[in-house]
Design a protein around this motif. Sequence first.
Motif, PDB file in Angstrom:
ATOM      1  N   GLN A 205       0.848  -1.189   0.000  1.00 60.89           N
ATOM      2  CA  GLN A 205       0.000   0.000   0.000  1.00 60.89           C
ATOM      3  C   GLN A 205       0.885   1.242   0.000  1.00 60.89           C
ATOM      4  N   PRO A 212      -4.685   6.261  -1.050  1.00 60.86           N
ATOM      5  CA  PRO A 212      -3.798   5.099  -1.104  1.00 60.86           C
ATOM      6  C   PRO A 212      -3.996   4.250  -2.364  1.00 60.86           C
ATOM      7  N   THR A 228      -7.457   4.596  -4.509  1.00 57.97           N
ATOM      8  CA  THR A 228      -8.311   5.696  -4.081  1.00 57.97           C
ATOM      9  C   THR A 228      -7.875   6.979  -4.784  1.00 57.97           C
ATOM     10  N   LEU A 297      -9.455   1.822   3.042  1.00 57.12           N
ATOM     11  CA  LEU A 297      -7.990   1.860   3.050  1.00 57.12           C
ATOM     12  C   LEU A 297      -7.356   0.752   3.878  1.00 57.12           C
ATOM     13  N   ASN A 354      -7.437   8.489   6.644  1.00 56.16           N
ATOM     14  CA  ASN A 354      -7.634   9.011   5.297  1.00 56.16           C
ATOM     15  C   ASN A 354      -7.405  10.515   5.254  1.00 56.16           C
TER      16      ASN A 354
END
Length: 406
Positions: A205, A212, A228, A297, A354
Amino acid sequence: MHERYEVIVVGGGMVGAAVACALGHGGVRVALLDKAEPLRQWPEEPLDIRVSALTRASRLMLEQLGAWPGMARRGVSAYREMRVFDARAGGELHFDCADTEYNELGHIVENRVTVAALWDVLDTLDSVDCITPAQVAGIETDTEGARLRLDDGRVFAADLVIAADGNDSALRKLAGIGVTGWDYGQHGLVATVSTELSHRATAWQRFLDEGPLAFLPLANGQCSIVWTLRSETAKAHLALSDADFLQALEEASAGLLGKMLGVGPRAAFPLRFQYANSYTGEHLALVGDAAHVMHPLAGQGANAGLLDAAAIAEIVLETRREQRSLAGRGLLRRYERWRKGDNLIMMGSMDVLNKAFGIQSSEVAGLRSAGMSWINRTALLKNIFNRYAMGQRDDLPTLAQGKPCW
């Protein structure tokens, strides 16, 4: 005239099917309603672009339900390491199953695999009726339970209804339960890709300016990506040619897995923070996405839903053993107390992460990466994060501990 059950479950995805399986193992008379029966077989290619990172707790639950052998036969992919990078300031986290007593951190599984295996089990449970196609058009309640009216006029009644019909839950709306939440202005772009370098059974990641980018290892050597992006960027990336998309993906990955060699079908879905203001209504319990939607995430949405399923099933079966009514309010209050707080903590954590990684200032990025590196060097903290991510925490439902609840 209507047919009477003890429990009706609406929605036959992985969460609803898991509830029905658990109750069926306990001999509860259950109707599982869904718009269509899921596929049980499919061609080897292409893979389902919808996958879930299932924790150890979820695996233990699925083993108890009898679904894991069918899942393993169709294909699951263990991941043994997780590597997280901050692209802006260089922070890094590395988790390894070698630091635990287990052989893996979790499994990446196509959603259709989990659903098909659960429906295979449902076929063997005499007390469960799977009713398709079925579309709920109305709900009525009285002191004895609830009645569901379908759009074709059929009526089903039960002491308790469990809504597992997704984030746009029709049952939640029919029951007048509101939601709190907001759109992130982001989409999650998903696809299956082939890479030059082996994924090494590692979940990768990389946190970028827009969100991410995750590479999740699949058993056939490919990776499932969850990228994302701002909503407008995601839509633009869907419109790119395969060659241009692979080039953009390779640049975003910074060569983590070498060149991007191929990509299958792509899709994107809007990301939202949302929770039901109440997890329960009159003779009604909400589970999974009908109750809560969180940022993907950390890949915890499906796992949280399965814990909902395990919790409501355990409470129903315990209530039944004690010969108390499944139409009582106490059952619903206990379920909401058990699951709402835990889910809100997980959702809030994902929301904070986030937003923290979305801050562009170099000062914040430096502090963020320093924190990641500090955690990476601190064995105790890493172990706490590892166990939580694997679902190994207090107050787990019995099924998630690897024990039957029936």
